[in-house]
Design an enzyme around this catalytic site. Structure first.
Site, PDB file in Angstrom:
ATOM      1  N   TYR A  58       0.926  -1.280  -0.060  1.00 57.15           N
ATOM      2  CA  TYR A  58      -0.175  -0.058  -0.071  1.00 57.15           C
ATOM      3  C   TYR A  58       0.886   1.055   0.011  1.00 57.15           C
ATOM      4  O   TYR A  58       1.622   1.550   0.981  1.00 57.15           O
ATOM      5  CB  TYR A  58      -0.879   0.004   1.151  1.00 57.15           C
ATOM      6  CG  TYR A  58      -2.087  -1.097   1.339  1.00 57.15           C
ATOM      7  CD1 TYR A  58      -2.312  -1.803   0.165  1.00 57.15           C
ATOM      8  CD2 TYR A  58      -2.804  -1.213   2.477  1.00 57.15           C
ATOM      9  CE1 TYR A  58      -3.133  -2.772   0.214  1.00 57.15           C
ATOM     10  CE2 TYR A  58      -3.617  -2.370   2.831  1.00 57.15           C
ATOM     11  CZ  TYR A  58      -3.959  -3.193   1.658  1.00 57.15           C
ATOM     12  OH  TYR A  58      -4.826  -4.023   1.586  1.00 57.15           O
ATOM     13  N   LEU A 211     -18.458  -1.414   2.474  1.00 55.38           N
ATOM     14  CA  LEU A 211     -19.172  -0.073   1.966  1.00 55.38           C
ATOM     15  C   LEU A 211     -18.940  -0.065   0.243  1.00 55.38           C
ATOM     16  O   LEU A 211     -19.250   0.972  -0.217  1.00 55.38           O
ATOM     17  CB  LEU A 211     -18.796   1.088   2.649  1.00 55.38           C
ATOM     18  CG  LEU A 211     -19.487   1.045   4.063  1.00 55.38           C
ATOM     19  CD1 LEU A 211     -19.083   2.507   4.576  1.00 55.38           C
ATOM     20  CD2 LEU A 211     -20.908   0.887   4.189  1.00 55.38           C
ATOM     21  N   ARG A 213     -16.162   0.313  -1.315  1.00 48.80           N
ATOM     22  CA  ARG A 213     -15.453   1.343  -1.636  1.00 48.80           C
ATOM     23  C   ARG A 213     -16.425   2.532  -1.764  1.00 48.80           C
ATOM     24  O   ARG A 213     -15.855   3.482  -2.530  1.00 48.80           O
ATOM     25  CB  ARG A 213     -14.796   1.119  -2.848  1.00 48.80           C
ATOM     26  CG  ARG A 213     -13.736  -0.201  -2.908  1.00 48.80           C
ATOM     27  CD  ARG A 213     -13.526  -0.806  -4.269  1.00 48.80           C
ATOM     28  NE  ARG A 213     -12.648  -2.030  -3.895  1.00 48.80           N
ATOM     29  CZ  ARG A 213     -13.162  -3.281  -3.834  1.00 48.80           C
ATOM     30  NH1 ARG A 213     -14.535  -3.442  -4.045  1.00 48.80           N
ATOM     31  NH2 ARG A 213     -12.273  -4.498  -3.598  1.00 48.80           N
ATOM     32  N   GLY A 214     -17.196   2.810  -0.827  1.00 50.34           N
ATOM     33  CA  GLY A 214     -17.989   4.103  -0.683  1.00 50.34           C
ATOM     34  C   GLY A 214     -19.214   4.069  -1.604  1.00 50.34           C
ATOM     35  O   GLY A 214     -19.873   4.891  -1.522  1.00 50.34           O
ATOM     36  N   SER A 217     -22.134   3.797   0.690  1.00 49.10           N
ATOM     37  CA  SER A 217     -21.955   4.739   1.816  1.00 49.10           C
ATOM     38  C   SER A 217     -22.938   5.384   1.863  1.00 49.10           C
ATOM     39  O   SER A 217     -23.255   5.906   3.225  1.00 49.10           O
ATOM     40  CB  SER A 217     -20.462   5.301   1.887  1.00 49.10           C
ATOM     41  OG  SER A 217     -20.567   6.269   0.740  1.00 49.10           O
TER      42      SER A 217
END
Length: 335
Positions: A58, A211, A213-214, A217
């Site tokens: 990452y 979620l 990746r949003g 959300s």
């Protein structure tokens, strides 16, 4: 907030009911604020979250260095309660490209040595290859992690995004504590064979992407412009008609959330929590505001009527588009 704990499988540690996925603080979702990221990790620890999830790739080590700094600057009592889960094996290049995965035993030991240094710790709590190396038997990769466990550098063995057969082979080699895999209202592929297998073998689930990746959300809009370095700009579920369809699902979910007086994100996280005590959702909050919202899901108790309404609003298989671009789907244990 109600304090809850769960276990990462029969051989794994006790952790808080939610974990913090830290990837977005370093990579794939556009620029992030370092000071706010560290403050969010501190706030998570203060709230009782114990599991911090990262990967050595990452930001090419950036995320491990960030977590290491957050742990060094956290109060001693909070630092000591933290459990760090690390994924390894992804091969990167200076331009940020991806070149496959390396699960050779020598590579496992090499990756671990660098992670221990970047994190500033003497052991990694859960260690797992990010995706199975197709050229190396999983028995060899897991066996190398088991050697690190014997030497005290790793506490527990994990897996990530593998199928049921690979889970069985790995578990026959050494005790596996949990499997990290995507699981959400619109990503339910594990329910067919993976989840029954982990439950049979006493392996917990660390669920990421709760979620999506949003996407579910409640904060993602149809006209949102994504940065070039944001993974979602290339994700099938965020493209064109797929996005329109998926956001219609979110609006159906929003009606249920509003009836309960909670946010869309909270009801989506609560749904994952309702799937079983062996599942620990990772929330990818990059700010304290989003973390606070996610923590509110712990107080959302869904009854049978709620679950039926959610299932009707977002039935299994309702999402449009794959969860990854085609080239990456080949490496996954579920679709």
């Amino acid at each position: 907030m109600t304090t809850q704990t769960r276990t990462l499988g029969t051989t794994g540690p006790r952790v808080a009911a939610l974990g913090l996925g830290c990837m977005g603080m370093s990579a794939l979702y556009g620029d992030a604020d370092r000071a706010e990221s560290i403050a969010t990790v501190h706030a998570a620890l203060e709230a009782g979250i114990t599991l911090l999830d990262t990967g050595d790739f990452y930001g090419m080590g950036h995320n491990e260095l960030l977590i290491g700094e957050a742990l060094r600057t956290a109060p001693a009592a909070r630092r000591e309660q933290a459990l760090v889960s690390v994924k390894f094996g992804a091969l990167r290049d200076p331009e940020g490209g991806w070149s496959g995965y390396d699960g050779r035993p020598a590579a496992v030991r090499n990756f671990a040595a660098y992670s221990l240094q970047r994190l500033g710790v003497d052991h990694i709590d859960v260690y797992r290859i990010a995706r199975r190396d197709p050229d190396v038997p999983i028995e060899e990769t897991v066996g190398a992690i088991a050697e690190l466990v014997q030497k005290g550098y790793v506490r527990h063995i994990g897996l990530s995004e593998v199928d049921a057969d690979t889970i069985r082979r790995a578990a026959a080699t050494a005790p596996v504590s949990d499997l990290q895999i995507e699981y959400s209202l619109i990503s339910r592929g594990i329910e067919e064979s993976v989840l029954p297998t982990t439950r049979e073998l006493g392996i917990g689930i660390t669920a990421y992407g709760v979620l999506s990746r949003g996407l579910i959300s409640g904060h993602f809009t149809r006209d949102r412009q994504l940065a070039v370095n944001d993974f979602r700009a290339h994700s099938p579920r965020f493209q064109g008609e797929n996005l329109q369809h998926n956001l219609d699902l979110v609006e159906a979910l929003r009606k249920i959330a509003e009836q309960r007086g909670v946010s869309v994100a909270q009801i989506a996280i609560a749904w994952v929590l309702s799937r079983g005590e062996d599942i620990v959702p990772l929330v990818g909050a990059r700010t304290r505001e989003r973390l606070d919202e996610a923590l509110g899901a712990l107080d959302v108790a869904l009854d049978e009527a709620d679950l039926r309404a959610i299932e009707e609003a977002v039935p299994a298989g309702a999402a449009a588009g794959e969860r990854y671009p085609a080239a990456q789907m080949a490496h996954l244990g579920t679709k």
